[in-house]
Write an enzyme that holds these catalytic residues in place. Structure first.
Site, mmCIF file in Angstrom:
data_model
loop_
_atom_site.group_PDB
_atom_site.id
_atom_site.type_symbol
_atom_site.label_atom_id
_atom_site.label_comp_id
_atom_site.label_asym_id
_atom_site.label_seq_id
_atom_site.Cartn_x
_atom_site.Cartn_y
_atom_site.Cartn_z
ATOM 1 N N GLY A 60 -34.641 23.323 42.482
ATOM 2 C CA GLY A 60 -33.336 23.970 42.491
ATOM 3 C C GLY A 60 -32.692 24.138 43.840
ATOM 4 N N LYS B 260 -32.080 18.993 46.245
ATOM 5 C CA LYS B 260 -32.557 17.694 46.746
ATOM 6 C C LYS B 260 -31.806 16.543 46.072
ATOM 7 C CE LYS B 260 -36.762 18.622 45.490
ATOM 8 N NZ LYS B 260 -36.546 19.993 45.008
ATOM 9 N N THR B 261 -31.688 16.592 44.759
ATOM 10 C CA THR B 261 -30.963 15.533 44.050
ATOM 11 C C THR B 261 -29.486 15.548 44.416
ATOM 12 O OG1 THR B 261 -32.543 15.726 42.227
ATOM 13 C CG2 THR B 261 -30.488 14.564 41.781
ATOM 14 N N GLU C 46 -39.502 54.230 36.893
ATOM 15 C CA GLU C 46 -38.487 53.571 37.721
ATOM 16 C C GLU C 46 -37.981 54.504 38.820
ATOM 17 O OE1 GLU C 46 -38.223 50.527 37.438
ATOM 18 O OE2 GLU C 46 -39.194 50.273 35.490
#
EC number: 3.4.24.-
Length: 691
Positions: free
Chosen positions: A268, A271-272, A487
């Site tokens: 993600g 690179k492409t 939390e």
């Protein structure tokens, strides 16, 4: 509103329509006449496949004159076959009867005239009562003489019809034309297969990836202007583009361009997309395929495809070959446990030869992309093959801000949308995840019927990307109180340690597998190097929820499972990887193995003795327990802030911004140098309570 369809200028596509607007409908709820329904546009997948295949064959035939000639020749042969087929059929008139009945009619002197058809091996007879018959007889000379003698003795006039040329026509129709047709079809299929586009016999061993001829592509091409957050990678790849455009600048100085460029980075990170940008900007032919395209069930196909790919690229030089998921074809040799054949090794060997063969490839650059460089064969990574490795890592806060601006510029943003703050809220996000955040915000905007993407929806989209959509299932009051305490403890301890990482949102809304969230905002700079005190404070923050439950209820719930898992994993890394333990000292234990078949992801603990393993377990346990003691001590100091935050969560379910700052404003800050004192005090208090 009228029922007339809109004009072409008035109609807009879904992509062009502003966010929040709906498709125009008629007052009666029906679509406009100019809009086709989804059912009307459904087509059979089989019909689409046939149609696409026929179109591909048609384009190929128009492009290849020789193949077109073969197709025309095949059609002519078929027409000629059916035309001559009728001439080869036996001549027959009248009623067919057995040959024995012909002999009977001859003995009864009922036959007036008889004709022997030589090639058809039939006899046609006319009787005295005007009837006409035919019969088949063996085509041997003896049988013909016997039949002729019987007819003559019966008083019939016997004639022999030679049928000249019929034997030659029969040979042509039955043997020659079918052979010629098969030859034409075989040659045509081979021609189509060699082209690689329409499929065929040779397509198994041919390059079947995507490619285009020399030129900078279409108007929708990707360029470096579409990339943000990775300036170093863009600068390196711009050099490749410049070399392909004007190699003389480099050759004059004796500089040789890299033969291969390997893009390495997590999934993600773009690179492409970088490879697409090089293809969009370089005035060169571009070939794109995946590493898995080389591996087939047929032995030798991968090597053949490599040869065909490089042959085509050399013919169209200058050219770029891009191989995505390169680890599928470049995996290390010789360690394939259980490997049934060496097809992968043949493919890799051929790739090595093509990248560094005897012939020079001045205008050929090979680009590869992988997120697993550790399993690539070392022969691929040496200079002369992949000369340059470019690391494409997750962007820092400034890179994330640039990426968010790039995607936000294509969408209507509200005035309160602060993309710099969103960048600070998304540490560790890749470019693809940031694009998904903006897209999720756009989808939420459309769902809410709004026209602009607001800051609130951007923050909501972060939670959706990280943990999933919110769940609306009902919890009991007891469960909601447990989650609120858990939390709130995370938020209070994080605020009390004063490390610059403050809580930006606390929620008891369940998302995915999580029953609540306590998200934190980092500073304006991502921390590259983590010191031991930083990791200790991370442990304390992770265990704050468990510490809060133990203080409030006297025991733990199953909600602490994920926190304990992450804390134990971090503590084990501190002991075995970072050398941050007094028991073992500055050593690294558990190097990763190099077993390619196992993915090089298992720890090799075979050389570690049981005593050392016990020391590791003791050190991990000490780190986790000490961190929880510090968290408990901090919570006891700020127990009122914990309760105030928990009650606010019960009322509002989610706290952020000014509301969260208000409930945390009373938190007492604790400096890290006081942690040992707090730990010992809490340990003593625990002993007193147990006593």
């Amino acid at each position: 509103m009228t029922d007339e369809p809109q004009s072409d200028e008035q109609q807009t596509t879904e992509q062009e329509r502003p966010l929040g607007t709906k498709r125009a409908t008629r007052a009666d709820g029906l679509r406009r006449p100019g809009v086709r329904s989804g059912l009307a546009e459904r087509r059979s997948p089989a019909a689409d496949s046939v149609r696409n295949g026929a179109a591909a064959v048609r384009r190929f035939l128009l492009r290849d004159v020789f193949a077109l000639g073969l197709m025309i020749a095949a059609l002519v042969i078929v027409i000629l076959f059916f035309t001559l087929l009728g001439a080869t059929k036996p001549t027959s008139s009248g009623t067919g009867i057995p040959l024995s009945q012909v002999f009977t009619l001859a003995r009864d002197r009922a036959i007036v005239e008889a004709t022997l058809l030589d090639e058809d091996a039939r006899v046609q007879v006319h009787t005295r009562d005007g009837a006409e018959y035919w019969a088949a007889y063996p085509s041997s000379g003896a049988q013909t003489a016997t039949l002729s003698s019987a007819l003559e003795r019966g008083g019939a006039i016997v004639a022999v019809k030679q049928q000249p040329g019929k034997a030659q026509v029969t040979i042509v129709v039955q043997f020659l034309l079918p052979i010629l047709l098969l030859v034409c079809l075989f040659a045509l299929f081979m021609r189509i297969g060699q082209d690689g586009g329409a499929g065929g016999i040779a397509s198994f061993s041919n390059f079947t990836g995507r490619g285009r001829k020399k030129g900078k592509g279409t108007a929708h091409r990707v360029t470096f202007a579409d990339i943000a957050g990775v300036p170093e990678a863009v600068a390196e790849l711009a050099e490749i583009r410049d070399y392909l455009d004007d190699p003389s600048r480099y050759l004059d100085l004796g500089a040789a361009a890299p033969k291969g460029v390997l893009l390495v980075g997590p999934p993600g990170t773009g690179k492409t997309l970088l490879a697409k940008a090089v293809a969009g900007e370089a005035d060169a032919a571009f070939f794109s395929l995946s590493g898995s395209d080389f591996v087939e069930s047929l032995v030798g196909v991968g090597a053949a495809r490599v040869r065909d790919l490089f042959a085509k690229a050399r013919r169209m030089s200058p050219a770029i070959i891009f191989i995505d998921e390169f680890d599928a074809a470049g995996r290390k040799r010789g360690a394939g446990i259980g490997q049934g054949n060496d097809e992968r090794e043949q493919t890799l060997n051929q790739l090595l030869v093509e990248m560094d063969g005897f012939s020079g490839d001045g205008g050929l650059v090979v680009m590869g992309a992988t997120n697993r460089p550790d399993i690539l064969d070392p022969a691929l990574l040496r200079p002369g093959r992949f000369d340059r490795q470019i690391t494409v890592d997750t962007p820092d806060v400034h890179g994330r801000s640039e990426i968010l601006r790039l995607h936000g510029s294509k969408r209507p943003m509200a005035p309160d949308a602060d993309l710099d703050e969103i960048a600070r809220l998304t540490p560790g996000f890749s470019g693809a995840e940031l694009a998904n955040v903006v897209n999720e915000a756009a989808l939420l905007t459309v769902r809410g019927g709004r026209r602009e993407i607001s800051q609130k929806l951007l923050e909501e989209s972060i939670d959706r990307v990280v943990a999933g959509p919110a769940k609306k299932h009902l919890l009991t009051e007891r469960e909601r109180w447990i989650i609120s305490i858990h939390e709130s403890s995370h938020a209070v301890v994080t605020e009390a340690m004063g490390t610059g990482a403050t809580a930006r949102k606390v929620s008891i809304v369940a998302r995915g597998r999580s029953l609540g969230t306590a998200a934190h905002m980092l500073t304006d700079r991502d921390q590259t190097i983590m010191e031991e005190p930083d990791l200790v404070m991370q442990l304390i923050a992770m265990l704050a929820g468990a510490a809060g439950e133990r203080i409030e209820f006297g025991h733990l719930s199953t909600g602490v499972h994920d926190d304990l898992h992450e804390a134990t994993s971090l503590a084990r890394s501190m002991v075995t990887s970072f050398g941050m333990s007094d028991e073992l000292g500055p050593v690294t234990i558990g190097e990763k193995s190099g077993e390619v078949f196992l993915g090089a992801s298992l720890q090799d603990l075979g050389a570690v003795g049981p005593k050392t393993l016990d020391l590791i377990d003791d050190a991990v346990e000490r780190l986790v327990k000490d961190a929880e003691l510090v968290a408990r001590a901090i919570l006891r100091i700020n127990i009122d802030a914990v309760h105030e935050t928990a009650h606010a969560l019960l009322e509002h379910e989610t706290l952020s911004g000014v509301a969260l700052e208000a409930v945390l404003s009373t938190v007492t800050t604790v400096e890290p140098e006081h942690f040992p004192e707090l730990r010992e005090r809490e340990r003593g208090s625990a002993r007193d309570r147990d006593a």
